[in-house]
Scaffold this motif. Structure first.
Motif, PDB file in Angstrom:
ATOM      1  N   HIS A  21       0.134  -1.514  -0.089  1.00  0.00           N
ATOM      2  CA  HIS A  21      -0.444   0.335  -0.273  1.00  0.00           C
ATOM      3  C   HIS A  21       1.302   0.999  -0.050  1.00  0.00           C
ATOM      4  CE1 HIS A  21      -3.948  -1.507   0.119  1.00  0.00           C
ATOM      5  NE2 HIS A  21      -4.380  -1.181   1.772  1.00  0.00           N
ATOM      6  N   SER A  22       0.656   2.396  -1.057  1.00  0.00           N
ATOM      7  CA  SER A  22       1.148   3.412  -0.526  1.00  0.00           C
ATOM      8  C   SER A  22       0.029   4.086  -0.081  1.00  0.00           C
ATOM      9  CB  SER A  22       1.723   3.852  -2.236  1.00  0.00           C
ATOM     10  OG  SER A  22       1.573   3.168  -2.878  1.00  0.00           O
ATOM     11  N   LYS A  23       0.900   5.511   0.804  1.00  0.00           N
ATOM     12  CA  LYS A  23      -0.033   5.877   1.609  1.00  0.00           C
ATOM     13  C   LYS A  23       0.562   7.343   1.504  1.00  0.00           C
ATOM     14  CE  LYS A  23       0.769   4.347   6.141  1.00  0.00           C
ATOM     15  NZ  LYS A  23       2.242   4.172   5.884  1.00  0.00           N
ATOM     16  N   ALA A  24      -0.626   8.246   1.855  1.00  0.00           N
ATOM     17  CA  ALA A  24      -0.168   9.606   1.795  1.00  0.00           C
ATOM     18  C   ALA A  24       0.974  10.099   3.212  1.00  0.00           C
ATOM     19  CB  ALA A  24      -1.380  10.980   1.862  1.00  0.00           C
ATOM     20  N   GLU A  25       1.927  10.738   3.374  1.00  0.00           N
ATOM     21  CA  GLU A  25       1.854  10.964   4.114  1.00  0.00           C
ATOM     22  C   GLU A  25       2.277  12.207   4.873  1.00  0.00           C
ATOM     23  OE1 GLU A  25       6.640   8.989   4.028  1.00  0.00           O
ATOM     24  OE2 GLU A  25       5.199   8.038   5.632  1.00  0.00           O
ATOM     25  N   GLN A  26       2.048  12.880   3.742  1.00  0.00           N
ATOM     26  CA  GLN A  26       2.253  14.328   4.359  1.00  0.00           C
ATOM     27  C   GLN A  26       1.825  15.498   2.883  1.00  0.00           C
ATOM     28  OE1 GLN A  26       6.281  16.227   4.975  1.00  0.00           O
ATOM     29  NE2 GLN A  26       5.536  17.799   5.399  1.00  0.00           N
ATOM     30  N   THR A  27       1.110  16.829   3.571  1.00  0.00           N
ATOM     31  CA  THR A  27       0.227  17.454   2.287  1.00  0.00           C
ATOM     32  C   THR A  27       1.133  18.703   2.814  1.00  0.00           C
ATOM     33  OG1 THR A  27      -1.816  17.474   3.863  1.00  0.00           O
ATOM     34  CG2 THR A  27      -1.605  15.871   2.298  1.00  0.00           C
ATOM     35  N   THR A  28       0.535  19.839   1.527  1.00  0.00           N
ATOM     36  CA  THR A  28       0.408  21.031   1.426  1.00  0.00           C
ATOM     37  C   THR A  28       0.177  21.445   0.883  1.00  0.00           C
ATOM     38  OG1 THR A  28       2.595  20.737   1.949  1.00  0.00           O
ATOM     39  CG2 THR A  28       1.981  23.086   1.245  1.00  0.00           C
ATOM     40  N   PRO A  29      -1.260  22.954   1.943  1.00  0.00           N
ATOM     41  CA  PRO A  29      -1.810  22.759   2.768  1.00  0.00           C
ATOM     42  C   PRO A  29      -1.494  21.789   4.061  1.00  0.00           C
ATOM     43  CG  PRO A  29      -2.792  24.921   2.082  1.00  0.00           C
ATOM     44  CD  PRO A  29      -1.712  23.314   0.605  1.00  0.00           C
ATOM     45  N   GLY A  30      -0.868  21.907   5.188  1.00  0.00           N
ATOM     46  CA  GLY A  30      -1.299  20.082   5.736  1.00  0.00           C
ATOM     47  C   GLY A  30      -2.209  20.337   6.258  1.00  0.00           C
ATOM     48  N   ASN A  31      -2.863  19.129   6.792  1.00  0.00           N
ATOM     49  CA  ASN A  31      -4.376  19.335   7.598  1.00  0.00           C
ATOM     50  C   ASN A  31      -4.665  19.881   8.718  1.00  0.00           C
ATOM     51  OD1 ASN A  31      -6.961  17.577   7.466  1.00  0.00           O
ATOM     52  ND2 ASN A  31      -6.198  16.416   8.368  1.00  0.00           N
ATOM     53  N   GLY A  70       0.668  14.352 -13.807  1.00  0.00           N
ATOM     54  CA  GLY A  70       0.138  13.269 -15.232  1.00  0.00           C
ATOM     55  C   GLY A  70      -0.179  12.425 -14.211  1.00  0.00           C
ATOM     56  N   LEU A  71      -0.819  11.388 -15.382  1.00  0.00           N
ATOM     57  CA  LEU A  71      -1.210  10.023 -14.359  1.00  0.00           C
ATOM     58  C   LEU A  71      -0.296   8.879 -13.546  1.00  0.00           C
ATOM     59  CD1 LEU A  71      -4.299   9.619 -16.871  1.00  0.00           C
ATOM     60  CD2 LEU A  71      -3.840  10.026 -14.082  1.00  0.00           C
ATOM     61  N   ASP A  72       1.208   9.343 -14.220  1.00  0.00           N
ATOM     62  CA  ASP A  72       2.406   8.213 -13.537  1.00  0.00           C
ATOM     63  C   ASP A  72       2.388   8.214 -12.786  1.00  0.00           C
ATOM     64  OD1 ASP A  72       2.953   7.768 -16.340  1.00  0.00           O
ATOM     65  OD2 ASP A  72       4.579   9.651 -16.576  1.00  0.00           O
ATOM     66  N   PRO A  73       2.529   7.227 -11.695  1.00  0.00           N
ATOM     67  CA  PRO A  73       2.656   7.379 -10.389  1.00  0.00           C
ATOM     68  C   PRO A  73       3.936   7.406  -9.605  1.00  0.00           C
ATOM     69  CG  PRO A  73       2.778   5.018 -11.529  1.00  0.00           C
ATOM     70  CD  PRO A  73       3.080   5.928 -12.780  1.00  0.00           C
ATOM     71  N   VAL A  74       3.831   8.983  -9.158  1.00  0.00           N
ATOM     72  CA  VAL A  74       4.701   9.888  -8.467  1.00  0.00           C
ATOM     73  C   VAL A  74       4.360   9.923  -6.848  1.00  0.00           C
ATOM     74  CG1 VAL A  74       4.283  11.053 -10.204  1.00  0.00           C
ATOM     75  CG2 VAL A  74       2.758  11.560  -8.123  1.00  0.00           C
ATOM     76  N   THR A  75       5.160   9.730  -5.976  1.00  0.00           N
ATOM     77  CA  THR A  75       5.958  10.641  -4.739  1.00  0.00           C
ATOM     78  C   THR A  75       5.134  11.414  -4.851  1.00  0.00           C
ATOM     79  OG1 THR A  75       7.734  10.337  -4.656  1.00  0.00           O
ATOM     80  CG2 THR A  75       7.108   8.155  -4.354  1.00  0.00           C
ATOM     81  N   ASP A  93      -9.685  16.101  -2.111  1.00  0.00           N
ATOM     82  CA  ASP A  93     -10.501  14.808  -2.066  1.00  0.00           C
ATOM     83  C   ASP A  93      -9.146  14.639  -3.070  1.00  0.00           C
ATOM     84  OD1 ASP A  93     -12.138  14.254   0.114  1.00  0.00           O
ATOM     85  OD2 ASP A  93     -13.396  15.553  -1.285  1.00  0.00           O
ATOM     86  N   TRP A  94      -8.579  13.585  -3.078  1.00  0.00           N
ATOM     87  CA  TRP A  94      -7.965  12.403  -4.120  1.00  0.00           C
ATOM     88  C   TRP A  94      -8.393  10.916  -4.537  1.00  0.00           C
ATOM     89  CZ3 TRP A  94      -4.626   8.728  -2.622  1.00  0.00           C
ATOM     90  CH2 TRP A  94      -4.406   8.638  -1.574  1.00  0.00           C
ATOM     91  N   ARG A  95      -8.152  10.565  -5.499  1.00  0.00           N
ATOM     92  CA  ARG A  95      -8.163   8.831  -5.428  1.00  0.00           C
ATOM     93  C   ARG A  95      -7.442   8.607  -6.161  1.00  0.00           C
ATOM     94  NH1 ARG A  95     -13.350   6.395  -4.599  1.00  0.00           N
ATOM     95  NH2 ARG A  95     -15.136   8.560  -4.195  1.00  0.00           N
ATOM     96  N   GLY A  96      -6.750   7.235  -6.027  1.00  0.00           N
ATOM     97  CA  GLY A  96      -5.806   6.787  -6.479  1.00  0.00           C
ATOM     98  C   GLY A  96      -5.375   5.365  -6.543  1.00  0.00           C
ATOM     99  N   LEU A  97      -3.825   4.229  -7.533  1.00  0.00           N
ATOM    100  CA  LEU A  97      -3.670   3.487  -7.597  1.00  0.00           C
ATOM    101  C   LEU A  97      -3.050   3.118  -6.280  1.00  0.00           C
ATOM    102  CD1 LEU A  97      -4.940   2.291 -10.797  1.00  0.00           C
ATOM    103  CD2 LEU A  97      -6.554   1.787  -8.617  1.00  0.00           C
ATOM    104  N   ALA A  98      -2.577   2.496  -5.712  1.00  0.00           N
ATOM    105  CA  ALA A  98      -1.553   2.384  -4.440  1.00  0.00           C
ATOM    106  C   ALA A  98      -0.541   1.600  -6.182  1.00  0.00           C
ATOM    107  CB  ALA A  98      -1.568   2.064  -3.542  1.00  0.00           C
ATOM    108  N   ALA A  99       0.875   1.577  -5.445  1.00  0.00           N
ATOM    109  CA  ALA A  99       2.173   1.058  -6.489  1.00  0.00           C
ATOM    110  C   ALA A  99       1.428  -0.852  -6.139  1.00  0.00           C
ATOM    111  CB  ALA A  99       3.109   1.077  -5.712  1.00  0.00           C
ATOM    112  N   ASP A 100       0.783  -0.924  -5.345  1.00  0.00           N
ATOM    113  CA  ASP A 100       0.069  -2.903  -5.243  1.00  0.00           C
ATOM    114  C   ASP A 100      -1.334  -2.968  -6.215  1.00  0.00           C
ATOM    115  OD1 ASP A 100      -1.421  -2.279  -3.989  1.00  0.00           O
ATOM    116  OD2 ASP A 100      -1.337  -3.304  -2.394  1.00  0.00           O
TER     117      ASP A 100
END
Ligand SMILES: [Cu+2]
Length: 114
Positions: A21-31, A70-75, A93-100
């Protein structure tokens, strides 16, 4: 049974990336933060995420945002608001596909100060 519980304990100690599972670690602006202005919206992931859908809602409804990524997987995912964001509470809000390949979603909110 001792062996079995040891095996489970070992599994729990493995780094998250082993499970894929990839998951969100940090955002800007912060939550839950308050900011003066928003020039860029960023999400950092621990493993590459293919972000497939984003939305930003503000005090006046949907806010137009432009994907820089774009739509490439990114960190590091980036998007910019199309115009200046007025004061108020916003939710991204975001949706995505994890690395797995598992579908993931997340959201964070922040306040733009008066
Ligand atoms: Cu997964």
């Amino acid at each position: 049974m001792r062996l079995k519980s040891t095996a489970i304990a070992a599994l729990l100690l493995l780094p998250t990336s082993v499970f894929g599972h990839s998951k969100a670690e940090q955002t800007t602006p912060g939550n839950n933060t308050t900011v003066e202005t928003v020039e860029m919206i960023e999400i950092r992931f621990d493993d590459p995420m293919r972000v497939t859908a984003i939305s930003l809602k503000g005090p006046n409804g949907d806010v137009a945002i432009v994907r820089e990524t774009g739509l490439d997987p990114v960190t590091e995912f980036r998007a910019t608001p199309e115009s200046a964001m007025g004061a108020g509470v916003y939710q991204f809000d975001w949706r995505g596909l994890a690395a797995d390949g598992h579908p993931m979603q997340g959201s964070f909110s922040f306040t733009v100060a008066e």
